[in-house]
Scaffold this active site. Structure first.
Site, PDB file in Angstrom:
ATOM      1  N   LEU A 143       1.013  -1.211   0.029  1.00 60.80           N
ATOM      2  CA  LEU A 143       0.180   0.120  -0.126  1.00 60.80           C
ATOM      3  C   LEU A 143       1.022   1.275  -0.059  1.00 60.80           C
ATOM      4  O   LEU A 143       1.820   1.280   0.726  1.00 60.80           O
ATOM      5  CB  LEU A 143      -0.923   0.013   1.215  1.00 60.80           C
ATOM      6  CG  LEU A 143      -1.655  -1.123   1.221  1.00 60.80           C
ATOM      7  CD1 LEU A 143      -3.085  -0.916   2.342  1.00 60.80           C
ATOM      8  CD2 LEU A 143      -2.471  -1.373   0.072  1.00 60.80           C
ATOM      9  N   GLY A 188       0.950  -5.530   1.211  1.00 57.38           N
ATOM     10  CA  GLY A 188      -0.124  -5.740  -0.025  1.00 57.38           C
ATOM     11  C   GLY A 188       0.361  -6.166  -1.252  1.00 57.38           C
ATOM     12  O   GLY A 188      -0.355  -6.906  -1.978  1.00 57.38           O
ATOM     13  N   ASN A 211       4.618  -7.634   6.440  1.00 59.67           N
ATOM     14  CA  ASN A 211       5.320  -6.994   7.263  1.00 59.67           C
ATOM     15  C   ASN A 211       4.751  -6.117   8.454  1.00 59.67           C
ATOM     16  O   ASN A 211       5.518  -5.138   8.980  1.00 59.67           O
ATOM     17  CB  ASN A 211       6.736  -6.539   6.678  1.00 59.67           C
ATOM     18  CG  ASN A 211       6.336  -5.484   5.562  1.00 59.67           C
ATOM     19  OD1 ASN A 211       5.209  -5.583   5.203  1.00 59.67           O
ATOM     20  ND2 ASN A 211       7.194  -4.584   5.472  1.00 59.67           N
ATOM     21  N   GLU A 212       3.561  -5.977   7.940  1.00 55.67           N
ATOM     22  CA  GLU A 212       2.736  -4.792   8.833  1.00 55.67           C
ATOM     23  C   GLU A 212       3.254  -4.413  10.122  1.00 55.67           C
ATOM     24  O   GLU A 212       3.268  -3.441  10.492  1.00 55.67           O
ATOM     25  CB  GLU A 212       1.328  -5.067   8.715  1.00 55.67           C
ATOM     26  CG  GLU A 212       0.588  -4.897   7.492  1.00 55.67           C
ATOM     27  CD  GLU A 212       0.713  -5.888   6.448  1.00 55.67           C
ATOM     28  OE1 GLU A 212       1.416  -6.978   6.828  1.00 55.67           O
ATOM     29  OE2 GLU A 212       0.209  -5.808   5.366  1.00 55.67           O
TER      30      GLU A 212
HETATM   31  C1  LIG Z   1      -5.195  -1.743   9.598  1.00 56.76           C
HETATM   32  C2  LIG Z   1      -4.089  -1.377   8.764  1.00 56.76           C
HETATM   33  C3  LIG Z   1      -3.517  -2.274   7.394  1.00 56.76           C
HETATM   34  C4  LIG Z   1      -2.926  -1.595   6.765  1.00 56.76           C
HETATM   35  C5  LIG Z   1      -2.245  -2.579   5.820  1.00 56.76           C
HETATM   36  C6  LIG Z   1      -1.153  -2.167   5.080  1.00 56.76           C
HETATM   37  C7  LIG Z   1      -0.520  -3.151   4.110  1.00 56.76           C
HETATM   38  C8  LIG Z   1       0.783  -2.502   3.416  1.00 56.76           C
HETATM   39  O1  LIG Z   1       1.005  -2.642   2.203  1.00 56.76           O
HETATM   40  S1  LIG Z   1       1.686  -1.329   4.301  1.00 56.76           S
HETATM   41  C9  LIG Z   1       2.951  -0.829   3.014  1.00 56.76           C
HETATM   42  C10 LIG Z   1       4.253  -1.685   3.670  1.00 56.76           C
HETATM   43  N1  LIG Z   1       5.044  -1.729   2.657  1.00 56.76           N
HETATM   44  C11 LIG Z   1       6.207  -1.796   3.038  1.00 56.76           C
HETATM   45  O2  LIG Z   1       6.784  -1.858   4.099  1.00 56.76           O
HETATM   46  C12 LIG Z   1       7.243  -1.468   1.863  1.00 56.76           C
HETATM   47  C13 LIG Z   1       8.230  -0.592   2.236  1.00 56.76           C
HETATM   48  N2  LIG Z   1       9.169  -0.291   1.074  1.00 56.76           N
HETATM   49  C14 LIG Z   1      10.448  -1.160   0.999  1.00 56.76           C
HETATM   50  O3  LIG Z   1      10.775  -1.822   1.933  1.00 56.76           O
HETATM   51  C15 LIG Z   1      11.491  -0.811  -0.187  1.00 56.76           C
HETATM   52  O4  LIG Z   1      11.035   0.507  -1.027  1.00 56.76           O
HETATM   53  C16 LIG Z   1      11.276  -1.889  -1.226  1.00 56.76           C
HETATM   54  C17 LIG Z   1      12.099  -3.232  -0.911  1.00 56.76           C
HETATM   55  C18 LIG Z   1       9.838  -2.291  -1.583  1.00 56.76           C
HETATM   56  C19 LIG Z   1      12.110  -1.480  -2.481  1.00 56.76           C
HETATM   57  O5  LIG Z   1      13.437  -0.996  -1.961  1.00 56.76           O
HETATM   58  P1  LIG Z   1      14.299  -0.202  -3.189  1.00 56.76           P
HETATM   59  O6  LIG Z   1      15.502   0.252  -2.489  1.00 56.76           O
HETATM   60  O7  LIG Z   1      14.088  -0.482  -4.384  1.00 56.76           O
HETATM   61  O8  LIG Z   1      13.452   1.505  -3.126  1.00 56.76           O
HETATM   62  P2  LIG Z   1      13.300   2.427  -2.049  1.00 56.76           P
HETATM   63  O9  LIG Z   1      14.732   3.428  -2.189  1.00 56.76           O
HETATM   64  O10 LIG Z   1      13.455   1.800  -0.740  1.00 56.76           O
HETATM   65  O11 LIG Z   1      12.310   3.225  -2.268  1.00 56.76           O
HETATM   66  C20 LIG Z   1      11.917   4.191  -3.248  1.00 56.76           C
HETATM   67  C21 LIG Z   1      10.893   5.166  -2.908  1.00 56.76           C
HETATM   68  O12 LIG Z   1       9.719   4.531  -2.687  1.00 56.76           O
HETATM   69  C22 LIG Z   1       9.367   4.897  -1.545  1.00 56.76           C
HETATM   70  N3  LIG Z   1       8.483   3.902  -1.121  1.00 56.76           N
HETATM   71  C23 LIG Z   1       8.740   2.554  -0.761  1.00 56.76           C
HETATM   72  N4  LIG Z   1       7.838   1.950  -0.484  1.00 56.76           N
HETATM   73  C24 LIG Z   1       6.788   2.809  -0.314  1.00 56.76           C
HETATM   74  C25 LIG Z   1       5.277   2.696  -0.204  1.00 56.76           C
HETATM   75  N5  LIG Z   1       4.928   1.361   0.426  1.00 56.76           N
HETATM   76  N6  LIG Z   1       4.536   3.668  -0.080  1.00 56.76           N
HETATM   77  C26 LIG Z   1       4.991   4.883  -0.288  1.00 56.76           C
HETATM   78  N7  LIG Z   1       6.268   5.008  -0.829  1.00 56.76           N
HETATM   79  C27 LIG Z   1       7.281   4.169  -0.659  1.00 56.76           C
HETATM   80  C28 LIG Z   1      10.590   5.158  -0.741  1.00 56.76           C
HETATM   81  O13 LIG Z   1      10.316   5.987   0.559  1.00 56.76           O
HETATM   82  C29 LIG Z   1      11.399   6.081  -1.793  1.00 56.76           C
HETATM   83  O14 LIG Z   1      10.873   7.598  -1.948  1.00 56.76           O
HETATM   84  P3  LIG Z   1      11.907   8.372  -2.329  1.00 56.76           P
HETATM   85  O15 LIG Z   1      12.796   8.124  -3.415  1.00 56.76           O
HETATM   86  O16 LIG Z   1      10.974   9.765  -2.547  1.00 56.76           O
HETATM   87  O17 LIG Z   1      12.524   8.738  -0.935  1.00 56.76           O
END
Ligand SMILES: CCCC/C=C/CC(=O)SCCNC(=O)CCNC(=O)[C@H](O)C(C)(C)COP(=O)(O)OP(=O)(O)OC[C@H]1O[C@@H](n2cnc3c(N)ncnc32)[C@H](O)[C@@H]1OP(=O)(O)O
Length: 338
Positions: A143, A188, A211-212
């Site tokens: 998400l 997600g 990993n929430e």
């Molecule tokens: C009752 C509540 C239940 C709610 C349920 C939620 C479910 C979810 O899906 S919550 C989202 C959980 N997601 C994560 O924890 C993933 C986080 N991201 C990562 O671990 C890494 O980005 C990656 C392993 C997917 C990729 O790594 P990579 O090195 O290629 O890229 P990064 O440099 O880390 O990221 C690039 C860029 O993207 C931004 N970003 C990454 N993930 C998210 C995200 N889920 N939402 C928004 N933005 C995200 C990150 O901050 C970087 O942004 P900037 O370049 O602007 O700093």
């Protein structure tokens, strides 16, 4: 084609069209017109190009074109910036590639686009769907966290409703669904993979899992149900509490993915798996899937509004907002440090 195989295909098509498709019927009642009501939101991209796509009916149209038969033609349904969708006319298998840089995170617009495309591929009679990514090393980061951080409540509600909808459509899909996981697939992203009938993951330094808890949030019941249905209760208990992100080898060992192959073999593996699944009579296969998945689907279908209310009240708590803010900042910091 022999008369016998023609009539078998016709019988299958008829069975498909007659199948009492509880999930889709339910949804089409709720969200008729999703595609024609563009959201006026942050980065709205679900607009005219989408509506142009809906004029096409690729599977039906193309099956009529068999006489002119190019044996294996790939028909692109175009792009809406966020998705690249194409259909193989000879097999009726669609490929949907997510292409929302940098990490295919699910925003409201992205989820809306996914819902519209699923509906369209289903109504066009596509038999199979491969979900993959155009971004290297990323399947989906789950998400879009900024949707949940300091949110506008009306949008937050629509965001969650659309996520529910996407899950309902995909988890109960009549199509054979295969995830081609060529990159990271946390939260997600893992949920979407688990909705598919089969998961092929690339080997390498990638992770997948719910990993929430690492974000200080709690995966809702339908996320955990999907995980339990995939890996079993005990493994899900540990994975959910620890927010475990599995390596591909760990994931295949617990059944979170079905196959791990070198990156360059993912497409061929998906194709041969799809070919096997396509041999099974479609109605029997889909009813078998629903037999196992319908109780899980029903649990959410019967409590959708309550689930939205719970989500909104949970995510807007001060302590949760603080955790999300810290997690976002850490992500940004890490990204900057690269
Ligand atoms: C009752 C509540 C239940 C709610 C349920 C939620 C479910 C979810 O899906 S919550 C989202 C959980 N997601 C994560 O924890 C993933 C986080 N991201 C990562 O671990 C890494 O980005 C990656 C392993 C997917 C990729 O790594 P990579 O090195 O290629 O890229 P990064 O440099 O880390 O990221 C690039 C860029 O993207 C931004 N970003 C990454 N993930 C998210 C995200 N889920 N939402 C928004 N933005 C995200 C990150 O901050 C970087 O942004 P900037 O370049 O602007 O700093």
């Amino acid at each position: 084609m022999s008369m016998a195989s023609k009539s078998m295909l016709n019988a299958q098509a008829l069975a498909r069209s007659r199948l009492s498709y509880r999930c889709y019927n339910h949804l089409s009642k709720i969200h008729v017109g999703l595609g024609s009501t563009p959201y006026s939101t942050k980065n709205s991209k679900v607009t005219a190009s989408h509506q142009a796509h809906s004029l096409l009916s690729p599977c039906k149209l193309l099956s009529q074109q068999k006489a002119t038969a190019r044996k294996f033609s790939q028909r692109s349904l175009g792009q809406d910036n966020l998705l690249d969708v194409s259909v193989d006319s000879s097999s009726g298998v669609a490929t949907l590639k997510m292409q929302k840089p940098p990490v295919n995170s699910f925003s409201l617009e992205f989820l809306t686009s996914l819902c519209i495309n699923l509906d369209k591929l289903h109504s066009d009679g596509c038999r199979g769907l491969v979900i993959g990514s155009s971004l290297p090393k990323i399947f989906s980061a789950g998400l879009e966290i900024t949707e949940m951080y300091q949110p506008d409540e009306a949008r937050l509600r629509e965001f969650w409703r659309t996520l529910q909808e996407f899950w309902i459509k995909l988890y109960g899909s009549q199509m054979i669904t295969i995830a081609a996981i060529t990159g990271h697939s946390p939260a997600g992203g893992c949920l979407v993979s688990m909705c598919c009938d089969h998961r092929v993951m690339a080997d390498g330094k990638l992770t997948i899992g719910l990993n929430e808890t690492l974000l200080g949030i709690v995966a809702p019941r339908w996320f955990s149900d999907t995980l339990i249905n995939t890996v079993g209760h005990r493994e899900a208990e540990r994975a959910l509490q620890l927010g475990k992100l599995y390596s591909p080898q760990e994931a295949v060992a617990v059944g979170l993915v079905d196959q791990v192959v070198p990156l360059e073999s993912v497409a061929a593996t998906v194709e041969s798996t799809m070919a096997q699944w396509l041999k099974i009579p479609s109605h029997a296969r889909h009813l078998s899937k629903l037999q196992l998945r319908q109780p899980t689907l029903d649990r959410l279908l019967h409590t959708r509004q309550e689930d939205i209310d719970n989500f909104v009240s949970f995510i807007t708590k001060e302590s949760i907002q603080k955790s999300l803010g810290m997690y976002l900042a850490a992500l940004k910091q890490r990204s900057k440090a690269k």
